[in-house]
Each structure stands twice: as C-alpha cells, then as structure tokens.
Design a protein around this motif. Structure first.
Motif, PDB file in Angstrom:
ATOM      1  N   MET A  25      64.359  59.664   5.898  1.00 52.37           N
ATOM      2  CA  MET A  25      62.898  59.695   5.930  1.00 52.37           C
ATOM      3  C   MET A  25      62.385  58.319   5.554  1.00 52.37           C
ATOM      4  O   MET A  25      62.725  57.795   4.498  1.00 52.37           O
ATOM      5  N   PRO A  26      61.584  57.728   6.401  1.00 47.74           N
ATOM      6  CA  PRO A  26      61.076  56.389   6.101  1.00 47.74           C
ATOM      7  C   PRO A  26      60.097  56.405   4.940  1.00 47.74           C
ATOM      8  O   PRO A  26      59.436  57.419   4.679  1.00 47.74           O
ATOM      9  N   GLU A  27      60.020  55.269   4.250  1.00 45.76           N
ATOM     10  CA  GLU A  27      59.085  55.130   3.145  1.00 45.76           C
ATOM     11  C   GLU A  27      57.747  54.582   3.627  1.00 45.76           C
ATOM     12  O   GLU A  27      56.784  54.566   2.867  1.00 45.76           O
ATOM     13  N   TYR A  28      57.692  54.139   4.852  1.00 41.16           N
ATOM     14  CA  TYR A  28      56.485  53.538   5.410  1.00 41.16           C
ATOM     15  C   TYR A  28      56.025  52.323   4.615  1.00 41.16           C
ATOM     16  O   TYR A  28      54.847  52.059   4.478  1.00 41.16           O
ATOM     17  N   SER A  29      56.980  51.588   4.057  1.00 45.58           N
ATOM     18  CA  SER A  29      56.666  50.337   3.390  1.00 45.58           C
ATOM     19  C   SER A  29      57.785  49.355   3.711  1.00 45.58           C
ATOM     20  O   SER A  29      58.882  49.742   4.072  1.00 45.58           O
ATOM     21  N   ASN A  36      61.188  51.662   8.034  1.00 48.17           N
ATOM     22  CA  ASN A  36      59.764  51.832   8.268  1.00 48.17           C
ATOM     23  C   ASN A  36      59.458  51.652   9.751  1.00 48.17           C
ATOM     24  O   ASN A  36      59.284  50.527  10.217  1.00 48.17           O
ATOM     25  N   PRO A  37      59.374  52.750  10.508  1.00 48.91           N
ATOM     26  CA  PRO A  37      59.135  52.627  11.949  1.00 48.91           C
ATOM     27  C   PRO A  37      57.752  52.069  12.282  1.00 48.91           C
ATOM     28  O   PRO A  37      57.493  51.715  13.420  1.00 48.91           O
ATOM     29  N   PHE A  38      56.870  51.973  11.299  1.00 47.64           N
ATOM     30  CA  PHE A  38      55.532  51.431  11.530  1.00 47.64           C
ATOM     31  C   PHE A  38      55.439  49.956  11.131  1.00 47.64           C
ATOM     32  O   PHE A  38      54.353  49.380  11.165  1.00 47.64           O
ATOM     33  N   THR A  44      48.712  54.187  11.542  1.00 55.25           N
ATOM     34  CA  THR A  44      48.768  54.863  10.254  1.00 55.25           C
ATOM     35  C   THR A  44      49.839  55.953  10.341  1.00 55.25           C
ATOM     36  O   THR A  44      49.778  56.807  11.218  1.00 55.25           O
ATOM     37  N   PRO A  45      50.836  55.913   9.463  1.00 59.94           N
ATOM     38  CA  PRO A  45      51.908  56.903   9.554  1.00 59.94           C
ATOM     39  C   PRO A  45      51.454  58.307   9.185  1.00 59.94           C
ATOM     40  O   PRO A  45      50.597  58.496   8.336  1.00 59.94           O
ATOM     41  N   VAL A  46      52.038  59.277   9.850  1.00 57.76           N
ATOM     42  CA  VAL A  46      51.848  60.686   9.547  1.00 57.76           C
ATOM     43  C   VAL A  46      53.115  61.140   8.828  1.00 57.76           C
ATOM     44  O   VAL A  46      54.216  60.872   9.309  1.00 57.76           O
ATOM     45  N   PRO A  47      52.987  61.799   7.662  1.00 57.51           N
ATOM     46  CA  PRO A  47      54.192  62.230   6.952  1.00 57.51           C
ATOM     47  C   PRO A  47      55.155  62.990   7.875  1.00 57.51           C
ATOM     48  O   PRO A  47      54.743  63.866   8.623  1.00 57.51           O
ATOM     49  N   GLY A  48      56.410  62.612   7.824  1.00 54.95           N
ATOM     50  CA  GLY A  48      57.435  63.244   8.654  1.00 54.95           C
ATOM     51  C   GLY A  48      57.697  62.513   9.955  1.00 54.95           C
ATOM     52  O   GLY A  48      58.758  62.672  10.544  1.00 54.95           O
ATOM     53  N   GLY A  50      58.854  59.588  12.284  1.00 50.64           N
ATOM     54  CA  GLY A  50      59.845  58.532  12.106  1.00 50.64           C
ATOM     55  C   GLY A  50      61.127  58.983  11.456  1.00 50.64           C
ATOM     56  O   GLY A  50      61.983  58.157  11.144  1.00 50.64           O
ATOM     57  N   ALA A  51      61.294  60.288  11.229  1.00 49.39           N
ATOM     58  CA  ALA A  51      62.547  60.773  10.661  1.00 49.39           C
ATOM     59  C   ALA A  51      63.685  60.431  11.611  1.00 49.39           C
ATOM     60  O   ALA A  51      63.571  60.589  12.822  1.00 49.39           O
ATOM     61  N   LEU A  52      64.762  59.896  11.061  1.00 41.80           N
ATOM     62  CA  LEU A  52      65.906  59.489  11.873  1.00 41.80           C
ATOM     63  C   LEU A  52      67.122  60.347  11.559  1.00 41.80           C
ATOM     64  O   LEU A  52      67.435  60.574  10.386  1.00 41.80           O
ATOM     65  N   ALA A  53      67.787  60.786  12.599  1.00 37.43           N
ATOM     66  CA  ALA A  53      69.046  61.508  12.422  1.00 37.43           C
ATOM     67  C   ALA A  53      70.121  60.495  12.040  1.00 37.43           C
ATOM     68  O   ALA A  53      70.260  59.448  12.667  1.00 37.43           O
ATOM     69  N   ILE A  54      70.844  60.795  10.981  1.00 34.76           N
ATOM     70  CA  ILE A  54      71.956  59.952  10.559  1.00 34.76           C
ATOM     71  C   ILE A  54      73.173  60.833  10.307  1.00 34.76           C
ATOM     72  O   ILE A  54      73.059  62.034  10.084  1.00 34.76           O
ATOM     73  N   THR A  55      74.329  60.215  10.380  1.00 34.57           N
ATOM     74  CA  THR A  55      75.581  60.863  10.007  1.00 34.57           C
ATOM     75  C   THR A  55      76.049  60.191   8.732  1.00 34.57           C
ATOM     76  O   THR A  55      76.120  58.964   8.665  1.00 34.57           O
TER      77      THR A  55
END
Length: 151
Positions: A25-29, A36-38, A44-48, A50-55
């Motif tokens: 989950m990005p911190e948006y900072s 931070n995908p933004f 303006t980021p919306v909570p949730g 930019g979530a990235l799937a990781i292994t």
C-alpha cells in the motif's frame, strides 16, 4: 556490480522459503513511484488506489556482507507481481526467486515495508555450483570468494 553495491543498504546471502502473496500500500508521500504512484502528478490520491501486488519471500540470513543484519535473522524480501483480488499480475523480465537455493541479494530496506532487490533481477544471484549467477540479463556472476569479499 558497483552500481548494485552503491544502491544497496544490505548485501546478504540468504536461503528463501516459499513465497506468499501480499499487497504493498503506497504512503502517497515521497518521490519513489514504487511507493507513491502519485509522485510527480497533481492528482489527489484516493485511499486504496495504487495498491500493488507483490510476492514476499521469507529470507533466512546465512551470511552478511554489508549492512545491518546478523546471521540467523529473518528478512521479508518482496518482488513486484503476485495475486491481488484473484488476479495474477506479472512483470516482464522479473524471474521468480527459488526457495531453498542459497541466494545473494543486494537489497534496499525501506522502513515498515519488505526489502526490495536492487535492480530487480540484477541484484539477485542464485548459487550454481561454486558461482553466484544473476537472475537478470547481462550475465553478471560472482564466485563464492568474490561474494565473501563484498564486505
């Protein structure tokens, strides 16, 4: 090889356990687009978003060449890609790590997140005989003696 060393804050030999799917989950900072995908946008980021799937692999440290770790420590190591909400996401040219194979990793260790491999595949070297070979294209390799001389 020098670029890997300069970017890594931890260089360790590990043995990996089986992978598990997780979400970053990005911190948006900050300015790192992986976190931070933004970054660099006026959105303006919306909570949730930019979530990235990781292994994530659990890595048991068997040797420390540089950085703050000790033999026997357990470190979570993440690779981009994995399953999120039933959908599998894969990234081109990102080879899966192999559980149970001694692996030399050049890592970035952000706070409160799993460690990431520097240069994606370039910073992961699996032991093949007496040589560590990079999973990335380009044919980087290190003998065990060269690996032990990294620190």
């Amino acid at each position: 090889m020098e670029a890997l060393r300069s970017e890594a804050d931890l260089i360790v030999e590990v043995e990996l356990s089986g992978p598990r799917n997780d979400v970053l989950m990005p911190e948006y900072s900050g300015v790192d687009p992986r976190l931070n995908p933004f970054a660099g946008t006026d959105e303006t980021p919306v909570p949730g978003n930019g979530a990235l799937a990781i292994t994530v692999y659990e890595a048991s440290v068997i040797a420390v060449h540089d950085g703050d770790a000790e033999v026997g420590d357990s470190i979570d190591v993440a690779q981009m890609g994995g399953t999120l909400d039933g959908v599998h996401y894969a990234f081109a040219n990102v080879a899966s790590l192999t559980a149970g194979v001694p692996t030399l990793l050049f890592l970035e260790t952000p706070p409160d997140a799993p460690a990431f491999i520097v240069g994606e595949d370039q910073g992961a070297f699996e032991l093949d005989g007496d040589t560590y070979r990079s999973l990335g294209d380009g044919g980087l390799s290190l003998s065990r003696a060269e690996a032990h001389a990294l620190g």
